[in-house]
Scaffold this active site. Structure first.
Site, short mmCIF file in Angstrom:
data_model
loop_
_atom_site.label_atom_id
_atom_site.label_comp_id
_atom_site.label_asym_id
_atom_site.label_seq_id
_atom_site.Cartn_x
_atom_site.Cartn_y
_atom_site.Cartn_z
N GLU A 123 17.81 -17.76 -5.87
CA GLU A 123 17.40 -16.40 -6.21
C GLU A 123 16.89 -16.33 -7.65
O GLU A 123 15.88 -15.67 -7.94
CB GLU A 123 18.58 -15.44 -5.98
CG GLU A 123 18.46 -14.05 -6.57
CD GLU A 123 17.19 -13.30 -6.20
OE1 GLU A 123 16.46 -13.73 -5.30
OE2 GLU A 123 16.91 -12.28 -6.85
N LYS A 146 5.95 -4.33 -3.56
CA LYS A 146 7.28 -4.01 -3.05
C LYS A 146 7.10 -3.60 -1.59
O LYS A 146 6.07 -3.01 -1.24
CB LYS A 146 7.83 -2.82 -3.86
CG LYS A 146 9.30 -2.57 -3.67
CD LYS A 146 10.06 -3.06 -4.85
CE LYS A 146 11.54 -2.83 -4.72
NZ LYS A 146 12.27 -3.98 -5.26
N ASN A 150 -1.91 2.28 5.93
CA ASN A 150 -1.02 1.22 5.49
C ASN A 150 -0.63 0.43 6.73
O ASN A 150 -0.24 1.03 7.73
CB ASN A 150 0.23 1.86 4.84
CG ASN A 150 1.29 0.85 4.48
OD1 ASN A 150 1.03 -0.34 4.36
ND2 ASN A 150 2.51 1.31 4.31
N GLY A 151 -0.80 -0.90 6.70
CA GLY A 151 -0.48 -1.71 7.87
C GLY A 151 -1.67 -2.57 8.23
O GLY A 151 -2.57 -2.79 7.41
N LYS A 185 13.21 -14.95 -9.08
CA LYS A 185 13.02 -13.95 -10.15
C LYS A 185 12.08 -14.49 -11.21
O LYS A 185 11.16 -13.80 -11.66
CB LYS A 185 14.35 -13.59 -10.82
CG LYS A 185 15.28 -12.61 -10.17
CD LYS A 185 14.80 -11.23 -9.92
CE LYS A 185 14.06 -11.13 -8.63
NZ LYS A 185 14.76 -10.90 -7.42
N GLU A 225 8.37 -14.97 -9.89
CA GLU A 225 7.54 -13.81 -9.56
C GLU A 225 7.16 -12.97 -10.77
O GLU A 225 6.08 -12.38 -10.78
CB GLU A 225 8.19 -12.95 -8.47
CG GLU A 225 9.43 -12.21 -8.89
CD GLU A 225 10.04 -11.39 -7.76
OE1 GLU A 225 9.30 -10.90 -6.90
OE2 GLU A 225 11.27 -11.25 -7.76
N HIS A 250 19.22 -36.78 -5.32
CA HIS A 250 18.49 -37.23 -4.13
C HIS A 250 16.99 -37.01 -4.27
O HIS A 250 16.27 -37.06 -3.28
CB HIS A 250 19.03 -36.51 -2.89
CG HIS A 250 20.48 -36.78 -2.66
ND1 HIS A 250 20.95 -38.01 -2.25
CD2 HIS A 250 21.58 -36.01 -2.85
CE1 HIS A 250 22.27 -37.97 -2.16
NE2 HIS A 250 22.68 -36.76 -2.54
N TRP A 279 -2.80 -2.71 -1.78
CA TRP A 279 -2.45 -4.12 -1.91
C TRP A 279 -3.28 -4.80 -0.84
O TRP A 279 -3.01 -4.66 0.36
CB TRP A 279 -0.96 -4.32 -1.66
CG TRP A 279 -0.48 -5.73 -1.86
CD1 TRP A 279 -0.10 -6.30 -3.05
CD2 TRP A 279 -0.32 -6.75 -0.86
NE1 TRP A 279 0.28 -7.61 -2.84
CE2 TRP A 279 0.16 -7.91 -1.52
CE3 TRP A 279 -0.53 -6.80 0.51
CZ2 TRP A 279 0.42 -9.10 -0.84
CZ3 TRP A 279 -0.27 -7.98 1.19
CH2 TRP A 279 0.20 -9.11 0.51
N CYS A 307 0.83 -1.20 0.00
CA CYS A 307 0.00 0.00 0.00
C CYS A 307 0.87 1.26 0.00
O CYS A 307 1.87 1.33 0.70
CB CYS A 307 -0.94 0.11 1.19
SG CYS A 307 -2.05 -1.28 1.32
N ARG A 363 3.94 -0.21 -4.73
CA ARG A 363 3.62 -0.68 -3.38
C ARG A 363 2.26 -1.38 -3.32
O ARG A 363 1.92 -1.98 -2.30
CB ARG A 363 3.62 0.49 -2.40
CG ARG A 363 4.94 1.21 -2.31
CD ARG A 363 4.84 2.35 -1.34
NE ARG A 363 4.66 1.88 0.00
CZ ARG A 363 5.62 1.58 0.85
NH1 ARG A 363 6.88 1.72 0.47
NH2 ARG A 363 5.36 1.14 2.06
C1 F6R Z 1 11.96 -10.54 -4.84
C2 F6R Z 1 11.84 -9.49 -3.85
C3 F6R Z 1 11.43 -9.85 -2.47
C4 F6R Z 1 12.20 -8.99 -1.45
C5 F6R Z 1 11.69 -9.25 -0.03
C6 F6R Z 1 12.46 -8.46 1.00
O1 F6R Z 1 12.43 -10.03 -6.04
O2 F6R Z 1 12.04 -8.34 -4.14
O3 F6R Z 1 11.63 -11.20 -2.23
O4 F6R Z 1 13.56 -9.28 -1.56
O5 F6R Z 1 10.33 -8.93 0.05
O6 F6R Z 1 12.34 -7.09 0.78
P1 F6R Z 1 13.36 -6.06 1.35
O7 F6R Z 1 14.67 -6.29 0.68
O8 F6R Z 1 12.78 -4.73 1.02
O9 F6R Z 1 13.46 -6.31 2.82
#
Ligand code: F6R
Length: 587
Positions: free
Chosen positions: A465, A582, A100-101, A469, A472, A488, A74, A2, A28
């Site tokens: 990682e 984000k 937000n929260g 990517k 998502e 395994h 969100w 949000c 966000r």
């Molecule tokens: C994936 C991604 C998330 C963040 C996670 C932590 O691409 O961006 O997995 O890495 O939500 O976020 P931060 O780094 O802001 O604590």
């Protein structure tokens, strides 16, 4: 999670300013949006399901008012509907709130306020109803204070009251920043929202409230007293937070790795040496972060082991409670975060502080809650990262962890030199031909529903990682494995033509990784090798520079590009993946 935005100042087109600000906060939350202001002594509200980027400022051109609030959502509590979108307002339409929260005791408060009065399914509506209830007996400011006293949970709120020409905002656990312009103020979840107007900010701390009219007054919610704040100038340019020539923020941010790594390693030598000493003298060093930042921590675990001969304990922040009982005053918790606002990380920090352990944070968002609540904080200086998928922040964080590891064995200068060389090789690698080639590889695998990635030692976290990517942004089922673990179990998943990406470095485990890749190939896998050297087992070879132990920094970049191009070729928007946002400020 949000985005909230409030404006108050000399300009009369406050709704247009709020909408533009929210559009910069779209990363966000992007399921619905809404704005509120006061027109002719009445509350004006507009709320809609859909992306804020689709809102047209022209629609609000004739609605004049010098203050307004807005929100891009969100969803947490309640589905994605117009009614559940913010701002929420009181039944008498005098109070409007963006939030937000999460208000944890909202069920209890609903009972107290009368369930029939509520029209949405959100936790946030209780804030508006509660303030309105108190407002009948006291001033706007006192009503907000009284309401806040009853709220449990994490929140950042901005509130307006019809008939009062000022806004009130408060925070506990969710970010809120005050942008201070020339006779105007901006209240926002993140700085890029108002960068085109001002670079001067005041950070609101937890349990603080701010009253904004022609002036700004900060109040500590516990003592009720005014607080003096230092005005901070942010070294970010508005253009740095824009897409510029790129189709998507994700591609722009991947390309910025040409120089973001250099900025990350350009840290004060004394500070890095001091931090290296703190780590060395700690008894029990823990690494924690979430998602991509968690994978960065895992890479750090390998750097610390291989370079500094130091054992550290990693746990994703949401799993960190399992370590709480090991924390003591001599312990050190190292947390990694792009946004500096992640709720699970903040909880890990609270646990460490409650045991008097020290906290070091490695963050991108300067002045964020995590940065300010740490004993030591290093800023990676990657600049605004707006795509939901984290890319440049991850490589910068890894570079910094590697630099600290070299400082622990008194090789800081050499470490810096090596990392500068890595940055220069990444600069060469990220050329237009490289991008075209990766797009062609993405074209070959884009229609497969499964994709596996393998890596060993310091490249194992990168396999995990890479999977995040691809999952998502392209919604392909991708999974990362430690190369040696395939036999395994996971190898049973491989059938004819399954795309498998092998992350290979010129290191001691190279032969093992290649052997595991051959095992995949023998089961029919289509092998994409990311490696400094060609090997006959690769069906497609993505050449990366040979950078020794720093290989995770270069090997991850082609996987970011593959994820990006697979998403684009599948007709998806990589900047705004479904179900995600984000900055995850809820647990
Ligand atoms: C994936 C991604 C998330 C963040 C996670 C932590 O691409 O961006 O997995 O890495 O939500 O976020 P931060 O780094 O802001 O604590």
């Amino acid at each position: 999670m949000c985005g909230i935005f409030g404006y108050i100042g000399k300009k009369e087109n406050s709704l247009e300013i709020v909408i533009k600000g929210l559009q910069k906060l779209e990363y966000r939350g992007y399921d619905s949006w809404g704005v509120a202001t006061e027109i002719d002594g009445q509350l004006f509200i507009e709320k809609k399901v859909g992306k804020i980027s689709e809102a047209k400022t022209d629609d609000f051109h004739d609605k004049k008012c010098q203050f307004a609030i807005g929100h891009t959502r969100w969803a947490t509590h309640g589905g994605v509907t117009d009614i559940n979108a913010h701002p929420h307002f009181s039944s008498d339409k005098t109070i409007a709130v963006v939030h937000n929260g999460i208000i944890e005791n909202y069920e209890e408060l609903r009972d107290e306020l009368g369930r029939d009065n509520f029209i949405s399914q959100t936790d946030s509506e209780v804030v508006a109803q509660l303030i309105a209830k108190f407002r009948k007996e006291m001033s706007f400011k006192d009503a907000v204070l009284a309401a806040i006293n009853k709220l449990k949970g994490r929140y950042a709120i901005v509130v307006m009251n019809v008939g009062e020409n000022y806004l009130i905002a408060a925070r506990r656990g969710s970010p809120l920043i005050v942008g201070v312009g020339d006779g105007e103020y901006f209240l926002a979840s993140d700085i890029p929202a108002f960068l085109e107007y001002t670079q001067n900010v005041n950070y609101l701390d937890d349990d603080e409230m701010v009253i904004v009219d022609g002036n700004v007054e900060f109040i500590n919610l516990t003592t009720g007293r005014s607080v003096e704040k230092r005005l901070i100038n942010i070294d970010w340019k508005a253009e740095g937070a824009e897409k510029g020539e790129y189709d998507h923020y994700m591609l722009k941010e991947i390309m910025e790795q040409k120089d973001s790594i250099l900025r990350a390693i350009n840290q004060d030598t004394d500070e890095i040496m001091h931090i290296a000493q703190q780590i060395k003298k700690s008894r029990g060093c823990f690494f924690s972060g979430c998602g991509t930042a968690g994978k960065v921590c895992m890479a750090g675990e390998y750097f610390f082991s291989l370079i500094a001969n130091r054992h550290v304990n990693f746990a994703p922040a949401s799993e960190f409670p399992v370590y709480h009982h090991f924390l003591r005053p001599e312990s050190l918790l190292v947390v990694v975060s792009q946004s500096g606002e992640t709720a699970d990380v903040l909880e890990a920090m609270d646990a460490a502080k409650s045991k008097n352990a020290k906290v070091l944070s490695i963050v991108n968002a300067e002045g964020s809650t995590i940065a300010r609540q740490s004993d030591f904080s290093l800023h990676i200086k990657a600049g605004p990262e707006k795509a939901v998928a984290s890319t440049k922040a991850a490589t910068s964080q890894m570079a910094l962890l590697m630099l600290i590891a070299t400082a622990m064995v008194d090789e800081l200068q050499e470490g810096r030199r090596q990392l500068a060389e890595v940055a220069s090789k990444i600069n060469d690698m990220l050329n237009p031909r490289f991008l075209t080639y990766i797009k062609a590889v993405a074209e070959k695998i884009k229609d497969h529903e499964n994709c596996y990635i393998i890596g060993k030692a310091e490249n194992y976290p990168m396999a995990l990682e890479a999977a995040i990517k691809i999952q998502e942004v392209s919604y392909v089922h991708a999974e990362g494995f430690a190369a040696g673990e395939l036999k395994h179990g996971p190898i049973a998943l491989v059938t004819d033509g399954t795309p498998c990406i092998a992350l290979v470095a010129n290191d001691e485990v190279k032969n093992d990784t290649i052997n595991n890749t051959i095992e995949l190939k023998a089961r029919g896998a289509h092998i994409i090798g990311i490696s400094p050297e060609k090997h006959e087992v690769f069906d497609d070879w993505i050449k990366v520079p040979d950078v020794g132990i720093a290989s995770p920094l270069v090997n991850i970049i082609p996987t970011q590009l593959l994820a990006y191009y697979i998403a684009v070729l599948r007709g998806l928007d990589p900047d705004m993946p479904r179900n995600l946002a984000k900055s995850v400020t809820v647990k």
